[in-house]
Every structure is written in structure tokens, then in C-alpha cells.
Design a protein around this motif. Structure first.
Motif, PDB file in Angstrom:
ATOM      1  N   MET A   1     -67.950 -76.560 -71.528  1.00  0.00           N
ATOM      2  CA  MET A   1     -69.042 -77.360 -71.011  1.00  0.00           C
ATOM      3  C   MET A   1     -69.641 -76.676 -69.785  1.00  0.00           C
ATOM      4  N   ASN A   2     -70.872 -77.055 -69.474  1.00  0.00           N
ATOM      5  CA  ASN A   2     -71.561 -76.448 -68.346  1.00  0.00           C
ATOM      6  C   ASN A   2     -71.433 -77.343 -67.100  1.00  0.00           C
ATOM      7  N   PHE A   3     -72.123 -76.989 -66.033  1.00  0.00           N
ATOM      8  CA  PHE A   3     -71.893 -77.591 -64.713  1.00  0.00           C
ATOM      9  C   PHE A   3     -72.051 -79.110 -64.683  1.00  0.00           C
ATOM     10  N   LEU A   4     -73.117 -79.642 -65.257  1.00  0.00           N
ATOM     11  CA  LEU A   4     -73.361 -81.075 -65.153  1.00  0.00           C
ATOM     12  C   LEU A   4     -72.229 -81.872 -65.793  1.00  0.00           C
ATOM     13  N   ALA A   5     -71.793 -81.446 -66.969  1.00  0.00           N
ATOM     14  CA  ALA A   5     -70.710 -82.155 -67.662  1.00  0.00           C
ATOM     15  C   ALA A   5     -69.415 -82.093 -66.858  1.00  0.00           C
ATOM     16  N   HIS A   6     -69.087 -80.919 -66.330  1.00  0.00           N
ATOM     17  CA  HIS A   6     -67.862 -80.793 -65.533  1.00  0.00           C
ATOM     18  C   HIS A   6     -67.898 -81.733 -64.331  1.00  0.00           C
ATOM     19  N   LEU A   7     -69.044 -81.817 -63.683  1.00  0.00           N
ATOM     20  CA  LEU A   7     -69.164 -82.688 -62.513  1.00  0.00           C
ATOM     21  C   LEU A   7     -69.063 -84.157 -62.914  1.00  0.00           C
ATOM     22  N   TYR A   8     -69.729 -84.520 -63.980  1.00  0.00           N
ATOM     23  CA  TYR A   8     -69.673 -85.896 -64.473  1.00  0.00           C
ATOM     24  C   TYR A   8     -68.236 -86.300 -64.809  1.00  0.00           C
ATOM     25  N   LEU A   9     -67.499 -85.404 -65.445  1.00  0.00           N
ATOM     26  CA  LEU A   9     -66.142 -85.696 -65.901  1.00  0.00           C
ATOM     27  C   LEU A   9     -65.128 -85.754 -64.757  1.00  0.00           C
ATOM     28  N   SER A  10     -65.568 -85.458 -63.543  1.00  0.00           N
ATOM     29  CA  SER A  10     -64.694 -85.527 -62.367  1.00  0.00           C
ATOM     30  C   SER A  10     -64.543 -86.952 -61.842  1.00  0.00           C
ATOM     31  N   LYS A  11     -65.233 -87.900 -62.461  1.00  0.00           N
ATOM     32  CA  LYS A  11     -65.079 -89.329 -62.157  1.00  0.00           C
ATOM     33  C   LYS A  11     -65.401 -89.675 -60.695  1.00  0.00           C
ATOM     34  N   ASN A  12     -66.405 -89.004 -60.138  1.00  0.00           N
ATOM     35  CA  ASN A  12     -66.862 -89.279 -58.766  1.00  0.00           C
ATOM     36  C   ASN A  12     -65.785 -89.070 -57.696  1.00  0.00           C
ATOM     37  N   ASN A  13     -64.729 -88.338 -58.037  1.00  0.00           N
ATOM     38  CA  ASN A  13     -63.735 -87.944 -57.044  1.00  0.00           C
ATOM     39  C   ASN A  13     -64.209 -86.618 -56.447  1.00  0.00           C
ATOM     40  N   THR A  14     -64.605 -86.625 -55.175  1.00  0.00           N
ATOM     41  CA  THR A  14     -65.273 -85.445 -54.613  1.00  0.00           C
ATOM     42  C   THR A  14     -64.397 -84.196 -54.625  1.00  0.00           C
ATOM     43  N   ASN A  15     -63.091 -84.327 -54.353  1.00  0.00           N
ATOM     44  CA  ASN A  15     -62.224 -83.146 -54.342  1.00  0.00           C
ATOM     45  C   ASN A  15     -62.033 -82.579 -55.746  1.00  0.00           C
ATOM     46  N   ILE A  16     -61.860 -83.461 -56.721  1.00  0.00           N
ATOM     47  CA  ILE A  16     -61.738 -82.997 -58.109  1.00  0.00           C
ATOM     48  C   ILE A  16     -63.058 -82.350 -58.539  1.00  0.00           C
ATOM     49  N   MET A  17     -64.160 -82.928 -58.092  1.00  0.00           N
ATOM     50  CA  MET A  17     -65.484 -82.374 -58.385  1.00  0.00           C
ATOM     51  C   MET A  17     -65.615 -80.951 -57.830  1.00  0.00           C
ATOM     52  N   VAL A  18     -65.170 -80.756 -56.601  1.00  0.00           N
ATOM     53  CA  VAL A  18     -65.228 -79.429 -55.979  1.00  0.00           C
ATOM     54  C   VAL A  18     -64.397 -78.436 -56.787  1.00  0.00           C
ATOM     55  N   GLY A  19     -63.157 -78.820 -57.111  1.00  0.00           N
ATOM     56  CA  GLY A  19     -62.292 -77.928 -57.890  1.00  0.00           C
ATOM     57  C   GLY A  19     -62.874 -77.618 -59.248  1.00  0.00           C
ATOM     58  N   ASN A  20     -63.432 -78.629 -59.882  1.00  0.00           N
ATOM     59  CA  ASN A  20     -64.037 -78.471 -61.196  1.00  0.00           C
ATOM     60  C   ASN A  20     -65.227 -77.509 -61.130  1.00  0.00           C
ATOM     61  N   PHE A  21     -65.973 -77.583 -60.022  1.00  0.00           N
ATOM     62  CA  PHE A  21     -67.155 -76.735 -59.852  1.00  0.00           C
ATOM     63  C   PHE A  21     -66.792 -75.281 -59.569  1.00  0.00           C
TER      64      PHE A  21
END
Length: 196
Positions: A1-21
Motif C-alpha cells: 500500500m502507499n502512503f495514505l493507506a499506511h497512515l489511515y491504517l495507523s488508527k490515528n495513533n501519532t507514534n504508530i503513524m510516524v513509524g508507519n510513514f
């Protein structure tokens, strides 16, 4: 998956979002320098990529594309799937896409100096061109495809893939809808595993 999907799938947890990105810019076990939750985001990203590559619907989408793209077909489908996510965002989130993408830009801009250099460079590019929000438009997808094609010195021929999207939009969108349902379930389970 690309960036938007990875960020969405982080469930609005900012640290998980950062790691995912940043995950694509972290090689091997270099994740050890980051906090536990950012590490979880990196692991989530890797698990999502593995799940995606193995999924039968994703493979079907790749086979739909023109043969000229060869091993770049997976990159193209990742980008197309982000287009379908952005286009149908209201089906997946109560937060409007513009608000979600603006909050992501704000988060990453504030943390930029603590992230890998390649991530910093992409953040600047992403914000300048409002990449995440513009995934909802074919013109935005076309710019992304041209950009990736330039980075491959024209070898990928990805700039031509906008034709495939136009011709195959209905079939590819059906593929995305089926697959994304499975991916959401998988990602939620993976987050729970990582946090337990």
C-alpha cells in the motif's frame, strides 16, 4: 500500500503513524533508535506490505495492468489503491480527507528534524504538492506516476499507467474495495498483537 493507506491504517495513533510513514527509510534493525510505539508502526508497515503482496486480489489487480510495467506493477497498484481510498474516503473515515491530510502534514512538519533524511525530504515534497489530498484526483495520480517514472529514469514507464487507470477504473476499484476490507481487519489485528 502507499502512503495514505499506511497512515489511515495507523488508527490515528501519532507514534504508530510516524513509524508507519518512515518504515521504508529504516533498514534492517535500525528501528532500535526509536520509541516502542514508533517501532510498532515500522513493524505494522512491514506486515501490511507482506500481507498486500501475498493477497490474491492484489495479484489480480497487477495482472490487469499492461505488461510493459513488469516488476513495477506493484508500485502502480499501491498508488491506484491510494486513489480509490482518497476518492471514497467518506466510506472509511468520519474525519474529512482535507482535515486528516492537514493534520498529518502538521504532525510530520513538527517532527521532521527527528526523522530519517529521506523521510524529511519526502515530507517537504508531500506538503509542497499536497500529495496526500491530491490522491483523490486523477491529475494528482498522474503527477505521482510521472514523478516515480522520472526517478526510475523512464525505465518503469509508469507515466503511461494513467491510461490503465482510466480504462480499468471500475474493475480496479472493485478489487480495492474487496482487498481493503481484508486489510483493515488484518491491520487492526496486527496493532492489537503489537500492543499486547
Amino acid at each position: 500500500m502507499n502512503f495514505l493507506a499506511h497512515l489511515y491504517l495507523s488508527k490515528n495513533n501519532t507514534n504508530i503513524m510516524v513509524g508507519n510513514f518512515i518504515a521504508d527509510h529504516i533498514k534492517g534493525n535500525n528501528y532500535m533508535d526509536f520509541s516502542e510505539e514508533i517501532q510498532q508502526g515500522i513493524f505494522l508497515h512491514r506486515a501490511i506490505d507482506t500481507f498486500t503482496d501475498a493477497h490474491k486480489t492484489v495479484r489480480k489487480s497487477k495482472r490487469r495492468l499492461h505488461k510493459r510495467y513488469k516488476h513495477y506493477d506493484g508500485v502502480i497498484i499501491d498508488i491506484f489503491y491510494d486513489y480509490f481510498l482518497a476518492k471514497n474516503w467518506h466510506l472509511y473515515s468520519e474525519i474529512p480527507l482535507k482535515i486528516f491530510t492537514s493534520s498529518v502534514y502538521h504532525l510530520f512538519n513538527n517532527l521532521k528534524e527527528t526523522l530519517p533524511l529521506k523521510s524529511q525530504e519526502f515530507i517537504n515534497y508531500m506538503i509542497s504538492y499536497d500529495i496526500l489530498y491530491n490522491y483523490k484526483n486523477k491529475s494528482g495520480i498522474e503527477k505521482v506516476l510521472k514523478g516515480v517514472n522520472n526517478r526510475t529514469n523512464g525505465k518503469s514507464q509508469m507515466h503511461l499507467a494513467i491510461e490503465d487507470l482510466t480504462i480499468l477504473e471500475k474493475e480496479l476499484e472493485e478489487d480495492f474495495t474487496l482487498f481493503f476490507k481484508d486489510l483493515i481487519t488484518f491491520s487492526n489485528q496486527k496493532i492489537n498483537e503489537l500492543k499486547s
